[in-house]
Design an enzyme around this catalytic site. Structure first.
Site, PDB file in Angstrom:
ATOM      1  N   SER A 105       6.145  -0.692   3.959  1.00  0.00           N
ATOM      2  CA  SER A 105       5.183  -1.794   3.997  1.00  0.00           C
ATOM      3  C   SER A 105       5.899  -3.135   4.116  1.00  0.00           C
ATOM      4  O   SER A 105       6.622  -3.361   5.090  1.00  0.00           O
ATOM      5  CB  SER A 105       4.273  -1.722   2.765  1.00  0.00           C
ATOM      6  OG  SER A 105       3.195  -2.605   2.864  1.00  0.00           O
ATOM      7  N   ASP A 143      -4.568   3.510   7.923  1.00  0.00           N
ATOM      8  CA  ASP A 143      -3.914   2.306   7.410  1.00  0.00           C
ATOM      9  C   ASP A 143      -4.327   1.083   8.227  1.00  0.00           C
ATOM     10  O   ASP A 143      -4.268   1.113   9.461  1.00  0.00           O
ATOM     11  CB  ASP A 143      -2.400   2.507   7.501  1.00  0.00           C
ATOM     12  CG  ASP A 143      -1.584   1.381   6.899  1.00  0.00           C
ATOM     13  OD1 ASP A 143      -2.173   0.376   6.454  1.00  0.00           O
ATOM     14  OD2 ASP A 143      -0.352   1.519   6.892  1.00  0.00           O
ATOM     15  N   HIS A 159      -2.156   4.052   3.760  1.00  0.00           N
ATOM     16  CA  HIS A 159      -1.023   3.174   3.516  1.00  0.00           C
ATOM     17  C   HIS A 159      -0.437   3.470   2.131  1.00  0.00           C
ATOM     18  O   HIS A 159      -1.168   3.601   1.156  1.00  0.00           O
ATOM     19  CB  HIS A 159      -1.492   1.715   3.565  1.00  0.00           C
ATOM     20  CG  HIS A 159      -0.390   0.725   3.434  1.00  0.00           C
ATOM     21  ND1 HIS A 159       0.341   0.270   4.516  1.00  0.00           N
ATOM     22  CD2 HIS A 159       0.118   0.089   2.349  1.00  0.00           C
ATOM     23  CE1 HIS A 159       1.229  -0.605   4.110  1.00  0.00           C
ATOM     24  NE2 HIS A 159       1.125  -0.726   2.803  1.00  0.00           N
TER      25      HIS A 159
END
Length: 313
Positions: free
Chosen positions: A161, A253, A283
């Site tokens: 991320s 996501d 995610h």
């Protein structure tokens, strides 16, 4: 619109999140959770598990000392590459501790030492504090094999991320001004790569899939970065000359489409690129292996791909 496929264990996790909504990530809430230690039984991820060596140390950074943690699969110390790991958390949350299970699993499966970096967080330290620390840490690790008792021959820059963003931003910096050893692979899990525009997946999965649009807007406000600068939106940079790249996305996501776009751009730039999308999951899945058991299979597959890419060098 057809409803997307959601794995059964992912649905259970999302239903649990919906039934127990967390507070908004305000500056006050972030300050209140900093330093909190999550009891192992409450963590969404697996514990660190067995390793040959875990070592905490610190390095001088541009804004003060940066904490590092070494996760080594074996006590034996031989020459080879080191994984530099940047944790996720929207540049405002997360830590070495929150991602210790993932770092330990990467070390075991790749059979390589992993050094996790405690970069400065927003809102107390807005952009570019995080990329400044990320680059400084990679350069220091590359030149400090003696500190780790190892002959470091190369770097694998890895993150999830926001940490995936920092891995790519740091790789770009080391491409243009090399460190003491080369970057031989970048491994990015569901990276944030382009803040300059909206992508369809951001709208499709804006609510109810674990990473809501409201949270992302708040993280962006805390980080206070220039959306057109490649040190925030690395997709905007020329990717020629980058090392072999493994991009991992999640099918549900909001960041999915920008991850796809980044993989396409590296491939079109002639970079050896492997792309993997984990379907039916969300995610952050690599750090949810206890809460979402199928995530372990996803992580196993990704790390087999990474190992194959390293073997093929």
């Amino acid at each position: 619109m057809t409803e997307p496929f959601v794995r059964p264990d992912v649905r259970v996790f999302l239903d649990m999140m919906a039934a127990n909504p967390r507070p908004a990530f305000t500056a006050e809430f972030l300050a209140s959770i900093r330093g909190m230690v999550m009891p192992p039984e409450m963590s969404a991820d697996e514990p660190v598990g067995e390793l040959g060596e875990i070592l905490d140390l610190a390095m001088p950074g541009p804004g003060g000392d940066i904490a590092l943690r070494l996760f080594a699969p074996r006590a034996e110390r031989k020459a080879g590459p080191v994984v530099v790991f940047y944790h996720g958390g929207g540049y405002a949350a997360g830590s070495i501790d929150s991602h210790a299970g993932l770092a330990g699993e990467i070390a075991r499966q790749l059979d390589l030492p992993v050094v996790s970096v405690e970069y400065r967080l927003a809102p107390e330290n807005p952009w570019p504090a995080a990329p400044d620390d990320g680059e400084a840490a990679a350069r220091w690790i590359a030149a400090s094999g003696a500190t780790f008792g190892r002959d470091i021959t190369g770097l694998i820059l890895c993150g999830d991320s926001a940490g995936g963003n920092l891995a790519i931003v740091t790789t770009l910096a080391l491409r243009d001004a090399p460190a003491a050893v080369p970057v031989i692979l970048q491994l990015t899990f569901y990276p944030a790569v382009d803040h300059s525009r909206d992508y369809p997946s951001a709208e499709a999965f804006a609510e109810g899939y674990g990473l809501d649009a409201a949270d992302m807007r708040m993280f962006d406000r805390h980080y206070a970065a220039d959306p057109t600068d490649h040190r925030n939106s690395p997709l905007l940079a020329d990717q020629q000359g980058m090392p072999p790249t493994l991009v991992v996305t999640a099918g549900l996501d909001p960041l999915r489409d920008e991850g796809r776009a980044y993989a396409a751009k590296t491939a079109l730039a002639g970079v050896p690129t492997v792309f993997h999308e984990a379907v039916g999951t969300i995610h952050g899945f690599a750090g949810y292996r206890r809460a979402i058991p199928s995530a372990q299979c996803d992580l196993d597959h990704v790390l087999r791909l990474a190992k194959a890419m390293l073997t093929a060098r």
